[in-house]
Scaffold this motif. Structure first.
Motif, PDB file in Angstrom:
ATOM      1  N   GLY A  39       0.588  -0.750  -0.225  1.00  0.00           N
ATOM      2  CA  GLY A  39       0.100   0.085   0.043  1.00  0.00           C
ATOM      3  C   GLY A  39       0.501   1.532  -0.247  1.00  0.00           C
ATOM      4  N   THR A  40       1.934   0.900  -0.240  1.00  0.00           N
ATOM      5  CA  THR A  40       2.915   2.650  -0.375  1.00  0.00           C
ATOM      6  C   THR A  40       3.420   3.147  -1.428  1.00  0.00           C
ATOM      7  OG1 THR A  40       4.914   0.971  -0.256  1.00  0.00           O
ATOM      8  CG2 THR A  40       3.853   2.272   1.894  1.00  0.00           C
ATOM      9  N   GLY A  41       2.849   2.223  -3.058  1.00  0.00           N
ATOM     10  CA  GLY A  41       2.894   2.843  -3.833  1.00  0.00           C
ATOM     11  C   GLY A  41       3.896   2.507  -4.959  1.00  0.00           C
ATOM     12  N   LYS A  42       3.376   0.995  -4.535  1.00  0.00           N
ATOM     13  CA  LYS A  42       5.113   0.329  -5.090  1.00  0.00           C
ATOM     14  C   LYS A  42       4.471   0.165  -7.088  1.00  0.00           C
ATOM     15  CE  LYS A  42       5.457  -3.154  -2.472  1.00  0.00           C
ATOM     16  NZ  LYS A  42       5.168  -2.198  -1.704  1.00  0.00           N
ATOM     17  N   THR A  43       3.245  -0.483  -7.032  1.00  0.00           N
ATOM     18  CA  THR A  43       2.589  -1.149  -8.302  1.00  0.00           C
ATOM     19  C   THR A  43       2.273   0.161  -8.885  1.00  0.00           C
ATOM     20  OG1 THR A  43       1.319  -2.665  -7.461  1.00  0.00           O
ATOM     21  CG2 THR A  43       0.555  -1.562  -8.402  1.00  0.00           C
ATOM     22  N   ILE A  44       1.461   1.507  -8.466  1.00  0.00           N
ATOM     23  CA  ILE A  44       0.635   2.541  -8.895  1.00  0.00           C
ATOM     24  C   ILE A  44       2.652   3.594  -9.427  1.00  0.00           C
ATOM     25  CG2 ILE A  44      -0.181   4.521  -8.126  1.00  0.00           C
ATOM     26  CD1 ILE A  44      -1.575   3.877  -6.357  1.00  0.00           C
ATOM     27  N   THR A  45       3.242   3.793  -9.084  1.00  0.00           N
ATOM     28  CA  THR A  45       4.446   3.728  -9.459  1.00  0.00           C
ATOM     29  C   THR A  45       5.400   3.381 -10.537  1.00  0.00           C
ATOM     30  OG1 THR A  45       5.760   4.667  -7.542  1.00  0.00           O
ATOM     31  CG2 THR A  45       7.354   4.498  -9.240  1.00  0.00           C
ATOM     32  N   ALA A  46       4.994   1.595 -11.210  1.00  0.00           N
ATOM     33  CA  ALA A  46       5.026   1.240 -12.001  1.00  0.00           C
ATOM     34  C   ALA A  46       4.023   1.756 -12.941  1.00  0.00           C
ATOM     35  CB  ALA A  46       5.190  -0.410 -11.867  1.00  0.00           C
ATOM     36  N   PHE A  47       2.942   1.476 -12.863  1.00  0.00           N
ATOM     37  CA  PHE A  47       2.250   2.349 -14.008  1.00  0.00           C
ATOM     38  C   PHE A  47       2.424   3.139 -14.423  1.00  0.00           C
ATOM     39  CE2 PHE A  47      -1.676  -0.554 -11.867  1.00  0.00           C
ATOM     40  CZ  PHE A  47      -0.903  -1.752 -11.837  1.00  0.00           C
ATOM     41  N   LEU A  48       2.114   4.340 -13.106  1.00  0.00           N
ATOM     42  CA  LEU A  48       3.071   5.871 -13.702  1.00  0.00           C
ATOM     43  C   LEU A  48       4.337   5.921 -14.580  1.00  0.00           C
ATOM     44  CD1 LEU A  48       2.270   8.110 -10.703  1.00  0.00           C
ATOM     45  CD2 LEU A  48       0.598   7.461 -12.375  1.00  0.00           C
ATOM     46  N   LEU A  49       5.075   5.368 -14.058  1.00  0.00           N
ATOM     47  CA  LEU A  49       6.304   5.286 -14.954  1.00  0.00           C
ATOM     48  C   LEU A  49       6.354   5.052 -16.541  1.00  0.00           C
ATOM     49  CD1 LEU A  49       8.868   3.516 -12.837  1.00  0.00           C
ATOM     50  CD2 LEU A  49       8.816   5.362 -13.773  1.00  0.00           C
ATOM     51  N   GLY A  50       5.323   3.740 -16.882  1.00  0.00           N
ATOM     52  CA  GLY A  50       4.983   3.774 -18.310  1.00  0.00           C
ATOM     53  C   GLY A  50       3.546   5.091 -18.521  1.00  0.00           C
ATOM     54  N   LYS A  51       2.765   5.498 -17.609  1.00  0.00           N
ATOM     55  CA  LYS A  51       2.376   6.322 -18.430  1.00  0.00           C
ATOM     56  C   LYS A  51       2.264   7.617 -19.333  1.00  0.00           C
ATOM     57  CE  LYS A  51      -2.105   8.954 -16.883  1.00  0.00           C
ATOM     58  NZ  LYS A  51      -3.437   9.102 -16.385  1.00  0.00           N
ATOM     59  N   TYR A  52       4.095   8.057 -18.590  1.00  0.00           N
ATOM     60  CA  TYR A  52       3.982   9.685 -18.792  1.00  0.00           C
ATOM     61  C   TYR A  52       5.454   9.074 -19.033  1.00  0.00           C
ATOM     62  CZ  TYR A  52       0.946  11.704 -15.505  1.00  0.00           C
ATOM     63  OH  TYR A  52      -0.011  12.416 -14.774  1.00  0.00           O
ATOM     64  N   THR A  53       6.240   8.539 -19.482  1.00  0.00           N
ATOM     65  CA  THR A  53       7.406   8.061 -20.590  1.00  0.00           C
ATOM     66  C   THR A  53       6.813   6.930 -21.263  1.00  0.00           C
ATOM     67  OG1 THR A  53       7.504   6.044 -19.726  1.00  0.00           O
ATOM     68  CG2 THR A  53       8.788   7.861 -19.230  1.00  0.00           C
ATOM     69  N   ILE A  77      17.389   0.353  -5.940  1.00  0.00           N
ATOM     70  CA  ILE A  77      16.723  -0.427  -5.432  1.00  0.00           C
ATOM     71  C   ILE A  77      16.019   0.789  -4.688  1.00  0.00           C
ATOM     72  CG2 ILE A  77      16.419  -1.910  -3.269  1.00  0.00           C
ATOM     73  CD1 ILE A  77      19.345  -2.964  -3.992  1.00  0.00           C
ATOM     74  N   VAL A  78      15.103   1.090  -4.606  1.00  0.00           N
ATOM     75  CA  VAL A  78      14.369   1.995  -3.962  1.00  0.00           C
ATOM     76  C   VAL A  78      13.188   1.551  -2.863  1.00  0.00           C
ATOM     77  CG1 VAL A  78      12.015   3.902  -5.032  1.00  0.00           C
ATOM     78  CG2 VAL A  78      14.033   2.914  -6.866  1.00  0.00           C
ATOM     79  N   GLU A  79      12.804   2.058  -1.867  1.00  0.00           N
ATOM     80  CA  GLU A  79      11.850   1.867  -0.599  1.00  0.00           C
ATOM     81  C   GLU A  79      11.295   3.048  -0.567  1.00  0.00           C
ATOM     82  OE1 GLU A  79      12.826   1.982   3.980  1.00  0.00           O
ATOM     83  OE2 GLU A  79      15.080   2.245   2.720  1.00  0.00           O
ATOM     84  N   PHE A  80       9.850   2.651  -0.949  1.00  0.00           N
ATOM     85  CA  PHE A  80       9.095   2.906  -0.426  1.00  0.00           C
ATOM     86  C   PHE A  80       8.341   2.780   1.164  1.00  0.00           C
ATOM     87  CE2 PHE A  80       8.805   1.967  -4.610  1.00  0.00           C
ATOM     88  CZ  PHE A  80       8.152   3.347  -5.431  1.00  0.00           C
ATOM     89  N   GLU A  81       8.778   3.475   1.859  1.00  0.00           N
ATOM     90  CA  GLU A  81       8.730   3.430   2.992  1.00  0.00           C
ATOM     91  C   GLU A  81       7.071   4.013   3.795  1.00  0.00           C
ATOM     92  OE1 GLU A  81      12.156   5.183   6.130  1.00  0.00           O
ATOM     93  OE2 GLU A  81      11.966   6.352   3.572  1.00  0.00           O
ATOM     94  N   ASN A  82       6.661   2.837   5.012  1.00  0.00           N
ATOM     95  CA  ASN A  82       5.256   3.829   5.125  1.00  0.00           C
ATOM     96  C   ASN A  82       5.761   5.786   5.270  1.00  0.00           C
ATOM     97  OD1 ASN A  82       3.761   2.056   5.717  1.00  0.00           O
ATOM     98  ND2 ASN A  82       4.740   1.142   7.083  1.00  0.00           N
TER      99      ASN A  82
END
Length: 439
Positions: A238-252, A352-357
Motif C-alpha cells: 500500500g505504499t505506492g510500488k504498483t502505482i509507481t510502475a504504472f505511472l512510469l509507463g504512462k508518463y514515458t 533499489i528503491v525503498e517505499f517507506e510508510n
C-alpha cells in the motif's frame, strides 16, 4: 509498395530461379521495386530496417501463406502442368492450410539454387546476426528429430502478420503463451504521495527511460554497458510500488505488463523456464516495462540442495537471473521485504528503491488527495489530527474512505461522520493485527 506488387516481385524471383534450374537460363535476380507513391506497411518495414534483397524474399516467403494460400501452387503448376513432385522446392502441407507452407529449404532453393556456398550464406540469415532472427521477426520451426534443420517451416511472428495484413499490431493478451497483462491507471503523479528520497530515485529511472538509447548510441557504449535496467521496489503493502510502475509507463509512453506469476510458476520440471522464455522472447526488442509484483515467490532466496526439487528450483532462479540480465528493457520487481529477495539478484539491480510508510505530512496529503471533492466531513473531523494519530498507508486510507463513504450513503447523509471514519480505520488496523489507540 502494395501487397500486390510485393507478391509480383516474389513471383518474378521464384520464376527466375525455376527458369535457371529447369530450363538452363541465366539467373537474373529481379530488382526490388523502389520509390513507391503508396507505401504499404511491408515496404515501410523493408526500407526502415534496410533489409537486403535476400532478407526481403525470406520475409515475403513467410508472409505469403497469410494472404494468398494458392500462391506457390499456381507457380509450380506452370512448370509441372501434369503434376509431379519437386523436392528441391521444399515446403510442407499444413494440417488445415491446403497450399504449400514454405520451409528453410524453399528459401535456400529460391535464393541459391543448388550452389552449395550460396546456400550456406543464405542459411546464415536464419541465425543470430540476421536482423530477422535477432529481432524475432521470423524463425524456422524445429522440424523434428532426425529431419534436416532447414526443412522446418518458416514462421512469421504473429505481430508482423498483423502489421502486414491488418495495418497495426494488437497488444498481447493474458494467456498461457503470454503470462502478463497490460495495465494502466487513471491516476497522475499528483495522486502519488512519496518521501522525497523515493521520488528522487524514481526520477533516476525516468532519466534512464528518456536518455539510455542516446547514451548507448551517441557515445557508443553498447559494448561496455549491460543492456536494460533492473529495479527493485521494496516496502510495505500500500505504499505506492504498483502505482509507481504504472505511472512510469504512462508518463514515458510505454506499455506496462504485470506478470501473472501464478501462470509462470509450475510444479513440473522445466515448465517455469519455458513460461519465462515465452514472456521474455515476446518482450524482446519491445519498449515495454515488465512488472513482477510480489516477486518473492519466484525471486526468493535459493535453498541448500537437499533433493531434486531444490535442485530444479535453484535452476529456475538461475535461469531467471540470466534472462533478466540480458533483457534490454526496464524490469521492475516489487517485494514487501528486501530481505526476501535472493542476494544474487540484489547485487545486479541498477537501482533499489525503498517505499517507506508515509509520515504525518504525507498522510495528510493522502487524505486530502483521496477524499472526493463532493464529500463533506463532520465538523469534529480534523484531518491534520487524523493524519498525525493513525499510521496508515495510501491503500489503507482509500479503504477507509470507501467504508465511510458507503456508510454515509446508507444513512442517506451528506456528511461523513467521525464515527464511521474511525470504524474504517479500526478495520484497517484489525486486518494488519495492529492495536489502535482510540481518541
Amino acid at each position: 509498395m502494395s501487397n500486390k506488387k510485393a507478391l509480383q516481385f516474389l513471383s518474378d524471383v521464384i520464376r527466375a530461379r525455376l527458369d535457371a534450374e529447369l530450363k538452363g537460363k541465366k539467373m537474373v535476380f529481379p530488382e526490388f521495386p523502389q520509390n513507391q507513391t503508396e507505401e504499404s506497411n511491408f515496404y515501410k518495414f523493408v526500407r526502415k530496417n534496410k533489409l537486403s534483397a535476400n532478407e526481403t524474399v525470406i520475409l515475403l516467403l513467410a508472409l505469403v501463406p497469410q494472404i494468398n494460400p494458392g500462391f506457390f501452387n499456381a507457380i509450380i503448376a506452370d512448370y509441372f502442368p501434369n503434376g509431379g513432385d519437386f523436392p528441391d522446392f521444399g515446403g510442407v502441407k499444413g494440417k488445415n492450410h491446403r497450399g504449400i507452407l514454405p520451409t528453410g529449404e524453399t528459401a535456400l532453393f529460391i535464393l541459391a539454387g543448388n550452389d552449395f556456398e550460396q546456400r550456406a550464406a543464405v542459411a546464415k540469415l536464419f541465425g543470430e546476426p540476421s536482423f530477422l532472427a535477432r529481432n524475432n521477426v521470423l524463425h524456422l520451426e524445429h522440424p523434428g528429430d532426425g529431419e534436416p534443420l532447414m526443412s522446418g517451416k518458416l514462421i512469421l511472428d504473429e505481430e508482423y502478420v498483423e502489421l502486414f495484413t491488418l495495418g497495426e499490431i494488437s497488444k498481447p493478451k493474458l494467456s498461457s503463451d503470454f503470462p502478463a497483462e497490460l495495465i494502466s491507471t487513471p491516476l497522475t503523479w499528483d495522486d502519488l504521495v512519496l518521501q522525497q528520497k523515493t521520488r528522487d530515485e524514481i526520477k533516476e529511472i525516468e532519466t534512464w527511460l528518456d536518455y539510455n538509447d542516446k547514451l548507448l548510441n551517441d557515445w557508443q557504449l553498447k559494448a561496455k554497458i549491460k543492456p536494460g535496467f533492473r529495479v527493485l521496489f521494496h516496502g510495505p503493502s500500500g505504499t505506492g510500488k504498483t502505482i509507481t510502475a504504472f505511472l512510469l509507463g504512462k508518463y514515458t509512453g510505454r506499455d506496462v505488463f504485470r506478470i501473472d506469476l501464478s501462470m509462470v510458476i509450475s510444479k513440473y520440471i522445466g515448465e517455469t523456464e519455458k513460461n519465462l522464455s515465452k514472456l521474455f522472447d515476446k518482450a524482446e526488442n519491445k519498449d515495454w516495462i515488465l512488472f513482477f509484483d510480489e516477486a518473492d515467490s519466484i525471486f526468493g532466496k535459493r535453498t541448500n540442495v537437499r533433493d531434486a526439487h531444490d535442485k530444479y528450483a535453484n535452476q529456475e532462479v538461475s535461469y531467471l537471473l540470466q534472462r533478466i540480465e540480458s533483457h534490454a528493457g526496464l524490469v521492475i520487481l516489487a517485494s514487501n521485504m528486501k530481505t526476501n529477495i535472493d542476494p544474487s539478484f540484489t547485487r545486479r539491480f541498477n537501482s533499489i528503491v525503498e517505499f517507506e510508510n508515509p509520515g504525518p505530512r504525507e498522510r495528510l496529503s493522502l487524505w486530502e488527495n483521496y477524499l472526493p471533492k463532493k464529500a463533506r466531513l463532520d465538523k469534529n473531523i480534523v484531518l491534520k489530527q487524523i493524519a498525525r494519530d493513525y499510521d496508515l498507508t495510501g491503500a489503507n486510507i482509500v479503504n477507509v474512505i470507501h467504508y465511510a463513504g458507503l456508510q454515509t450513503f446508507e444513512k442517506k447523509s451528506g456528511v461523513i461522520s467521525k464515527n464511521d471514519l474511525v470504524k474504517g480505520i479500526q478495520k484497517e488496523y484489525a486486518k494488519e493485527g495492529k492495536m489502535m489507540r482510540l481518541g
